[in-house]
Design an enzyme around this catalytic site. Sequence first.
Site, PDB file in Angstrom:
ATOM      1  N   SER A 121      14.360  41.478 106.261  1.00  0.00           N
ATOM      2  CA  SER A 121      14.795  40.948 104.968  1.00  0.00           C
ATOM      3  C   SER A 121      15.948  41.782 104.419  1.00  0.00           C
ATOM      4  O   SER A 121      16.188  42.893 104.878  1.00  0.00           O
ATOM      5  CB  SER A 121      13.629  40.974 103.979  1.00  0.00           C
ATOM      6  OG  SER A 121      12.482  40.362 104.532  1.00  0.00           O
ATOM      7  N   GLY A 122      16.641  41.234 103.442  1.00  0.00           N
ATOM      8  CA  GLY A 122      17.693  41.987 102.772  1.00  0.00           C
ATOM      9  C   GLY A 122      19.086  41.520 103.133  1.00  0.00           C
ATOM     10  O   GLY A 122      19.277  40.595 103.926  1.00  0.00           O
TER      11      GLY A 122
ATOM     12  N   ALA B 201      17.192  48.900 106.011  1.00  0.00           N
ATOM     13  CA  ALA B 201      16.469  50.001 105.363  1.00  0.00           C
ATOM     14  C   ALA B 201      17.232  50.430 104.127  1.00  0.00           C
ATOM     15  O   ALA B 201      18.451  50.266 104.043  1.00  0.00           O
ATOM     16  CB  ALA B 201      16.309  51.180 106.321  1.00  0.00           C
TER      17      ALA B 201
ATOM     18  N   GLY C  62      11.693  48.527 101.120  1.00  0.00           N
ATOM     19  CA  GLY C  62      10.972  47.855 100.049  1.00  0.00           C
ATOM     20  C   GLY C  62      11.775  47.684  98.784  1.00  0.00           C
ATOM     21  O   GLY C  62      11.250  47.233  97.763  1.00  0.00           O
TER      22      GLY C  62
ATOM     23  N   GLU D 273       7.211  43.387 106.071  1.00  0.00           N
ATOM     24  CA  GLU D 273       8.165  44.046 106.973  1.00  0.00           C
ATOM     25  C   GLU D 273       7.454  45.034 107.883  1.00  0.00           C
ATOM     26  O   GLU D 273       7.741  45.119 109.076  1.00  0.00           O
ATOM     27  CB  GLU D 273       9.246  44.758 106.158  1.00  0.00           C
ATOM     28  CG  GLU D 273      10.230  43.807 105.482  1.00  0.00           C
ATOM     29  CD  GLU D 273      11.167  44.511 104.521  1.00  0.00           C
ATOM     30  OE1 GLU D 273      12.151  43.868 104.110  1.00  0.00           O
ATOM     31  OE2 GLU D 273      10.926  45.677 104.177  1.00  0.00           O
TER      32      GLU D 273
ATOM     33  N   LYS E  13      23.424  54.391 103.786  1.00  0.00           N
ATOM     34  CA  LYS E  13      21.969  54.520 103.907  1.00  0.00           C
ATOM     35  C   LYS E  13      21.544  55.696 104.773  1.00  0.00           C
ATOM     36  O   LYS E  13      20.356  55.960 104.917  1.00  0.00           O
ATOM     37  CB  LYS E  13      21.387  53.218 104.493  1.00  0.00           C
ATOM     38  CG  LYS E  13      21.829  51.947 103.793  1.00  0.00           C
ATOM     39  CD  LYS E  13      21.399  51.918 102.350  1.00  0.00           C
ATOM     40  CE  LYS E  13      21.891  50.663 101.626  1.00  0.00           C
ATOM     41  NZ  LYS E  13      21.338  49.428 102.173  1.00  0.00           N
TER      42      LYS E  13
END
Length: 268
Positions: free
Chosen positions: A61-62, A119, A131, A139, A157
């Site tokens: 996701s993301g 991430a 998250g 996930e 990141k």
Amino acid sequence: MRLPRGAGLGRLAAGALRSSQQHVCVSGRAAASMAEEAKKLAAYAAVDNHVQNNQVVGVGSGSTIVYAVDRLAERVRQEKLNIVCVPTSFQARQLILQHGLTLSDLDRHPELDVAIDGADEVDAELTLIKGGGGCLTQEKIVAGCAKHFIVIADYRKDSKALGQQWKKGVPIEVIPMAYVPISRTIAKRFGGEANLRMAVSKAGPVVTDNSNFILDWKFEHAQNWKEVNTAIKMIPGVVETGLFVRMAERAYFGMEDGSVQFRDAPIN
């Protein structure tokens, strides 16, 4: 008509301020564009290096995963690949369907060949904070079912230690009735503070795909993340944490200069 003393200076100052604001705006757009390109580079590298024909692929996701699905769909069309996709969230499910990819779930495919996900932060040992988008539990389930778990991210990141780049804390999914005692317990045992995540476009807290709440734990110092993760999960009412410890096999980072770097997990 003669201007009062200082009037012209005020006008010049205002012009200089507008120029400065425009420069900041342009710089911000350039930085955002660079970060998006870096996400795309990392995503493409992961899909090209780890996805093969006749595989079951976990789709994370993301924002970074959007590029991974783009590339996955492109390869499926061009190379006539037989790929089955298992999503980690409603967003991932919609991406899979929008790209015409084959959608499945863990009931039909409980073992995945590879899972690719983003991430919020990656440390030197490939411990992750995930998250930020609220999908940490699903996930982690999907990542745990995969033979290979691959992380994709941009240069922002990458950290030597958790908390260096990501300042919003470790997300913790909790049963709604227990969020207050869990928050107090975490603060007492591990320091810092664990705050209920509030929604932006609606009144009240963020609600996960599992109908739970999220606490964001802002820790004060580095921890033994494996021990802390286990201890937090043992608190009654905690569903899952956003600490992914010894799960990722490799992380790809899209860099500012247009290159892609990767880091493998240390051999234990």
